[in-house]
Enzyme design. Structure first.
Site, PDB file in Angstrom:
ATOM      1  N   GLU A 117       0.827  -1.215   0.000  1.00 14.86           N
ATOM      2  CA  GLU A 117       0.000   0.000   0.000  1.00 14.86           C
ATOM      3  C   GLU A 117       0.864   1.269   0.000  1.00 14.86           C
ATOM      4  OE1 GLU A 117      -2.953  -0.473  -0.642  1.00 14.86           O
ATOM      5  OE2 GLU A 117      -3.595  -2.363   0.236  1.00 14.86           O
ATOM      6  N   HIS A 141      -2.681   1.641   8.533  1.00 13.02           N
ATOM      7  CA  HIS A 141      -3.788   0.899   7.936  1.00 13.02           C
ATOM      8  C   HIS A 141      -3.888  -0.437   8.659  1.00 13.02           C
ATOM      9  CE1 HIS A 141      -6.241  -1.319   5.131  1.00 13.02           C
ATOM     10  NE2 HIS A 141      -5.256  -2.155   4.874  1.00 13.02           N
ATOM     11  N   HIS A 143      -7.019  -3.858   9.856  1.00 11.21           N
ATOM     12  CA  HIS A 143      -8.273  -4.539   9.556  1.00 11.21           C
ATOM     13  C   HIS A 143      -9.076  -4.794  10.841  1.00 11.21           C
ATOM     14  CE1 HIS A 143      -5.803  -6.506   6.024  1.00 11.21           C
ATOM     15  NE2 HIS A 143      -6.077  -5.239   5.792  1.00 11.21           N
ATOM     16  N   GLU A 171     -17.407  10.787  23.294  1.00 12.83           N
ATOM     17  CA  GLU A 171     -16.091  11.331  22.944  1.00 12.83           C
ATOM     18  C   GLU A 171     -15.830  11.336  21.434  1.00 12.83           C
ATOM     19  OE1 GLU A 171     -12.884  11.608  25.214  1.00 12.83           O
ATOM     20  OE2 GLU A 171     -14.488  12.423  26.454  1.00 12.83           O
ATOM     21  N   HIS A 212     -12.791  -4.130   3.867  1.00 14.14           N
ATOM     22  CA  HIS A 212     -11.341  -4.320   3.939  1.00 14.14           C
ATOM     23  C   HIS A 212     -10.754  -3.814   5.262  1.00 14.14           C
ATOM     24  CE1 HIS A 212      -7.196  -4.077   1.783  1.00 14.14           C
ATOM     25  NE2 HIS A 212      -7.039  -4.029   3.084  1.00 14.14           N
TER      26      HIS A 212
HETATM   27  O1  2HA Z   1      -0.769  -6.264   3.507  1.00 11.04           O
HETATM   28  O2  2HA Z   1      -3.444  -4.884   4.600  1.00 11.04           O
HETATM   29  O3  2HA Z   1      -4.133  -3.835   2.282  1.00 11.04           O
HETATM   30  C1  2HA Z   1      -1.577  -5.845   3.867  1.00 11.04           C
HETATM   31  C2  2HA Z   1      -2.760  -5.129   3.654  1.00 11.04           C
HETATM   32  C3  2HA Z   1      -3.084  -4.710   2.303  1.00 11.04           C
HETATM   33 ZN    ZN Z   2      -5.338  -4.106   4.205  1.00 15.59          ZN
END
Ligand code: 2HA
Ligand code: ZN
Length: 274
Positions: A117, A141, A143, A171, A212
């Protein structure tokens, strides 16, 4: 002694990866993080860097990132392993003069490349650097499960998501008064998802990737991590409420907006417009 791993900022990066792993946000190789180093932090590691690496294209031109140094997680690497073997799972990269290519100057000692990414990270760094006069340095980033679960339940637009999440913890509108952006499902790792996220990051500090994960940014690790933590906690509450048959009472638009004045934030009232 390893000069890079002794630096406070590198230790903070490693610790943040580990905290994220402990939260359960980074299964397998899921998630990635980047930090734009301060000039004095880059100076401090320079004696330990190598310029022998090859230049690789960013696939975007980002002139305001010229000669910047970033600490970045490795593609296909597991957050679980960062604390134990940082030199094999993270790296430092340098962007070239034109903001078109990057080179690994430290780390990924057993091979590898920065996160898949990277285009999204660097484009969003470029945008936030400009928008915040250089204050923002962290993009992460991950998940987180409840946030992703909501993308199967709520309409995939900024207003719906923002209002639903704000409502769950008082909050929330104070922590992210501008709200949350949402991008539709797209192929991850692409320049297209980088650009779509970039459009939203101009306004928001958090952007949900449908089905995602989420991107959060901020001036430092604690702020960006705290933002993700707050959103995921609110999402967890919403999932519990929905699982118990839905809301029976809540806080109103007027009550949410009443938080702006005492907390000196500008909660975006337009989120409540039709
Ligand atoms: O590798 O989360 O979006 C990892 C990720 C790609
Ligand atoms: Zn990801």
């Amino acid at each position: 002694m390893n000069g890079v791993l002794d630096q406070k900022i590198v230790k903070y990066f490693i610790d943040t990866c580990h905290q994220s792993w402990l939260k359960g946000w980074n299964e397998r190789n899921g998630g990635n993080m980047s930090y734009r180093m301060k000039p004095e932090e880059a100076e401090a590691v320079k004696p330990f860097l190598s310029e022998d690496g090859v230049w690789r294209p960013i696939t975007l031109t980002l002139p305001n990132l010229s000669n910047e140094y970033f600490i970045v997680t490795g593609s296909g690497k597991y957050y679980k392993n960062v604390l134990r073997e940082p030199e094999n799972n993270i790296c430092i990269i340098r962007v070239d003069e034109k903001g078109e290519n990057y080179k690994i100057v430290w780390g990924l000692a057993e091979g590898g490349v920065p996160t898949s990414e990277l285009p999204t990270h660097l484009l969003n760094h470029s945008i936030k650097k400009e928008k915040t006069d250089g204050a923002y340095r962290v993009i992460m980033h991950a998940h987180p499960a409840n946030t992703v679960a909501l993308t199967f339940l709520l309409s995939l637009d900024d207003k719906t998501f923002t209002k639903a999440i704000w409502e769950m913890i008082t909050e929330c509108p104070i922590v992210f008064p501008a709200g949350i952006g949402v991008v539709p499902w797209m192929v991850c790792g692409s320049a297209d998802i980088a650009v779509a996220t970039g459009e939203k990051i101009k306004k928001y500090d958090a952007v949900v990737w449908s089905h995602h994960g989420i991107f959060c940014c901020g001036p430092d690790f604690d702020t960006a991590f705290g933002l993700m933590d707050t959103i995921e906690k609110a999402a967890e509450i919403l999932i519990k409420v929905m699982s118990c048959g839905g809301k029976r009472q809540s806080i109103s638009k007027e009550q949410i907006l009443a938080l702006s004045e005492p907390y000196h934030v500008d909660i975006d009232a337009a989120m409540f417009d039709d």
